[in-house]
Design an enzyme around this catalytic site. Structure first.
Site, mmCIF file in Angstrom:
data_model
loop_
_atom_site.group_PDB
_atom_site.id
_atom_site.type_symbol
_atom_site.label_atom_id
_atom_site.label_comp_id
_atom_site.label_asym_id
_atom_site.label_seq_id
_atom_site.Cartn_x
_atom_site.Cartn_y
_atom_site.Cartn_z
ATOM 1 N N ASN A 1 7.114 -8.274 13.316
ATOM 2 C CA ASN A 1 5.774 -8.589 12.811
ATOM 3 C C ASN A 1 4.888 -7.342 12.958
ATOM 4 O OD1 ASN A 1 2.969 -9.330 12.975
ATOM 5 N ND2 ASN A 1 3.615 -11.456 13.007
ATOM 6 N N ASP B 1 1.640 -7.002 12.015
ATOM 7 C CA ASP B 1 0.199 -7.277 11.910
ATOM 8 C C ASP B 1 -0.650 -6.298 12.715
ATOM 9 O OD1 ASP B 1 0.921 -9.506 10.459
ATOM 10 O OD2 ASP B 1 0.401 -10.948 12.032
ATOM 11 N N HIS B 2 -0.174 -5.980 13.921
ATOM 12 C CA HIS B 2 -1.056 -5.205 14.802
ATOM 13 C C HIS B 2 -1.056 -3.711 14.509
ATOM 14 C CE1 HIS B 2 -2.374 -8.802 16.477
ATOM 15 N NE2 HIS B 2 -1.184 -9.134 16.935
ATOM 16 N N ARG C 1 -10.576 1.626 12.354
ATOM 17 C CA ARG C 1 -11.298 2.780 11.824
ATOM 18 C C ARG C 1 -11.583 2.667 10.322
ATOM 19 N NH1 ARG C 1 -12.110 7.479 15.061
ATOM 20 N NH2 ARG C 1 -12.667 6.522 17.018
ATOM 21 N N HIS D 1 1.266 -11.616 8.569
ATOM 22 C CA HIS D 1 0.412 -12.804 8.469
ATOM 23 C C HIS D 1 -0.850 -12.434 7.702
ATOM 24 C CE1 HIS D 1 -1.689 -16.291 10.898
ATOM 25 N NE2 HIS D 1 -1.882 -16.385 9.592
ATOM 26 N N ARG E 1 -4.101 -13.538 6.998
ATOM 27 C CA ARG E 1 -5.061 -14.548 7.463
ATOM 28 C C ARG E 1 -6.191 -14.707 6.466
ATOM 29 N NH1 ARG E 1 -4.460 -15.718 13.207
ATOM 30 N NH2 ARG E 1 -6.353 -16.929 12.934
ATOM 31 N N ARG F 1 -8.211 -10.236 8.822
ATOM 32 C CA ARG F 1 -8.607 -9.391 9.954
ATOM 33 C C ARG F 1 -7.604 -8.265 10.221
ATOM 34 N NH1 ARG F 1 -7.584 -13.519 14.946
ATOM 35 N NH2 ARG F 1 -9.074 -14.768 13.789
ATOM 36 N N HIS F 2 -6.345 -8.454 9.836
ATOM 37 C CA HIS F 2 -5.403 -7.326 9.992
ATOM 38 C C HIS F 2 -4.717 -7.030 8.654
ATOM 39 C CE1 HIS F 2 -2.988 -10.825 11.024
ATOM 40 N NE2 HIS F 2 -3.350 -10.847 12.289
ATOM 41 N N GLU G 1 3.617 -14.972 6.560
ATOM 42 C CA GLU G 1 3.002 -16.062 7.332
ATOM 43 C C GLU G 1 1.659 -16.359 6.715
ATOM 44 O OE1 GLU G 1 2.395 -15.173 11.409
ATOM 45 O OE2 GLU G 1 4.510 -14.939 11.815
ATOM 46 N N THR H 1 -5.257 -15.493 18.128
ATOM 47 C CA THR H 1 -3.936 -15.498 17.496
ATOM 48 C C THR H 1 -3.575 -16.957 17.245
ATOM 49 O OG1 THR H 1 -1.640 -14.785 17.727
ATOM 50 C CG2 THR H 1 -2.744 -15.496 19.742
ATOM 51 N N THR H 2 -2.465 -17.206 16.560
ATOM 52 C CA THR H 2 -2.075 -18.583 16.260
ATOM 53 C C THR H 2 -1.892 -19.342 17.574
ATOM 54 O OG1 THR H 2 -0.870 -17.613 14.425
ATOM 55 C CG2 THR H 2 -0.496 -19.943 14.845
ATOM 56 N N GLU I 1 10.192 -22.790 12.547
ATOM 57 C CA GLU I 1 10.018 -21.744 13.565
ATOM 58 C C GLU I 1 9.367 -22.408 14.769
ATOM 59 O OE1 GLU I 1 8.244 -17.961 12.519
ATOM 60 O OE2 GLU I 1 7.576 -17.650 14.588
ATOM 61 N N HIS J 1 6.521 -16.019 19.005
ATOM 62 C CA HIS J 1 5.182 -15.979 19.589
ATOM 63 C C HIS J 1 5.275 -15.697 21.085
ATOM 64 C CE1 HIS J 1 0.917 -16.432 20.059
ATOM 65 N NE2 HIS J 1 0.820 -16.527 18.745
ATOM 66 N N GLY J 2 4.761 -14.537 21.466
ATOM 67 C CA GLY J 2 4.699 -14.176 22.875
ATOM 68 C C GLY J 2 5.991 -13.617 23.450
ATOM 69 N N GLY K 1 6.071 -9.450 17.437
ATOM 70 C CA GLY K 1 5.110 -8.446 17.004
ATOM 71 C C GLY K 1 4.400 -7.724 18.136
ATOM 72 N N HIS K 2 3.557 -8.447 18.869
ATOM 73 C CA HIS K 2 2.641 -7.787 19.801
ATOM 74 C C HIS K 2 3.356 -6.945 20.846
ATOM 75 C CE1 HIS K 2 -0.408 -7.521 23.033
ATOM 76 N NE2 HIS K 2 -1.236 -7.425 22.008
HETATM 77 N N1 PXP Z 1 5.472 -16.250 14.730
HETATM 78 C C1 PXP Z 1 4.275 -16.725 14.308
HETATM 79 C C2 PXP Z 1 4.257 -17.948 13.455
HETATM 80 C C3 PXP Z 1 3.069 -16.063 14.634
HETATM 81 O O1 PXP Z 1 1.904 -16.546 14.198
HETATM 82 C C4 PXP Z 1 3.147 -14.889 15.406
HETATM 83 C C5 PXP Z 1 1.897 -14.135 15.714
HETATM 84 O O2 PXP Z 1 1.329 -13.650 14.551
HETATM 85 C C6 PXP Z 1 4.408 -14.424 15.803
HETATM 86 C C7 PXP Z 1 5.558 -15.135 15.476
HETATM 87 C C8 PXP Z 1 4.570 -13.172 16.607
HETATM 88 O O3 PXP Z 1 3.965 -13.348 17.854
HETATM 89 P P1 PXP Z 1 3.771 -12.097 18.814
HETATM 90 O O4 PXP Z 1 2.857 -11.143 18.113
HETATM 91 O O5 PXP Z 1 3.168 -12.712 20.039
HETATM 92 O O6 PXP Z 1 5.133 -11.505 19.049
#
Ligand code: PXP
Length: 237
Positions: free
Chosen positions: A7, A9-10, A18, A43, A45, A49-50, A70, A100-101, A151, A191-192, A213-214
């Site tokens: 992912n 996004d970040h 910037r 994602h 959104r 935002r990203h 997403e 976040t979600t 998921e 997620h996480g 992702g994060h």
């Molecule tokens: N899966 C879904 C559905 C999410 O919304 C996210 C966060 O955008 C992730 C996976 C990835 O989560 P993380 O950034 O915590 O790894």
């Protein structure tokens, strides 16, 4: 063993700090692919935002693996998905104020709307995945939508990791994944997840892909994105 969806996004979060064009999420996606990513997740959104609309079109154009878009189950997002035609759409709940979600989709509450949009997306050749909590009634409802995949939200397990509740949260995911497999639905999770907590998740029945992702972007600050992705790929393969 599981496939790795990265992912990005970040990367866009840092770019947007910037207001310019760097770092480029597409370049990040290509580095991730070169280091073992099996797919790229982004994602879009409602508040942009990203990831922005142009990122989604550019990712579809440039990446060699699969694009997992997403998005919320809204008419606006479904129109974008039908125009972009990603490999897969993952429907997620969305609240403007959240960082976040925060939780899984309430499939029961929106069954008719999710089923209708699932059909529209599938008719365009797009696979549909539903992001839900490890909850038997939500798994049952997901089956009724005829979505291709579920998921599972690993956030509660990740938050409990290292605490006395870790095993109980993992057991909930195991049971829900077993139920999904029995219903003929494939399983993703995310997620996480990070380098410390990911391995027990590999035991989920029917597991196909992890979306992460994060923690990868965090590690990338210190090691570079290529090594960060490679290290995760090696851990889950
Ligand atoms: N899966 C879904 C559905 C999410 O919304 C996210 C966060 O955008 C992730 C996976 C990835 O989560 P993380 O950034 O915590 O790894």
């Amino acid at each position: 063993m599981a496939l790795l969806g990265v992912n990005i996004d970040h990367v866009a979060t840092v770019r947007n700090a910037r207001g310019g064009s760097l770092p480029d999420p597409v370049q990040a996606a290509l580095v991730a692919e070169a280091n073992g990513a099996d797919g790229i997740t982004a994602h879009l959104r409602e508040d942009r935002r990203h990831i922005k609309d142009a990122d989604i079109y550019a990712l579809k154009e440039c990446i060699a693996t699969r694009l997992n878009l997403e998005m919320a189950n809204t008419d606006e997002m479904v129109s974008i998905a039908l125009a972009v035609k990603p490999y897969m759409v993952t429907l997620v709940p969305e609240r403007r104020q959240e960082l976040t979600t925060e939780g899984g989709l309430d499939v029961i509450a929106q069954l008719a709307a999710i089923r209708e949009n699932t059909r529209r997306l599938q008719a365009a050749g797009i696979q549909v995945s539903l992001f839900i909590d490890a909850d038997a009634v939500q798994v049952e409802a997901s089956k009724a939508t005829e979505a291709d995949l579920i998921e599972f939200h690993t956030g509660p397990y990740c938050e409990a990791f290292g605490s006395p509740h870790q095993q109980a949260k993992l057991a909930l995911l195991m049971q829900a994944a077993e139920q999904a497999v029995a219903l003929g639905i494939e399983v993703n999770a995310g997620h996480g997840l990070n380098y410390e907590n990911v391995q027990p998740i590999l035991a989920l029945p029917g597991l196909w892909e992890l979306n992460i992702g994060h923690s990868l972007v965090t590690e990338a600050i210190f090691t570079g994105l290529g090594p960060a992705v490679r290290r995760m790929k090696d851990l889950i393969t």
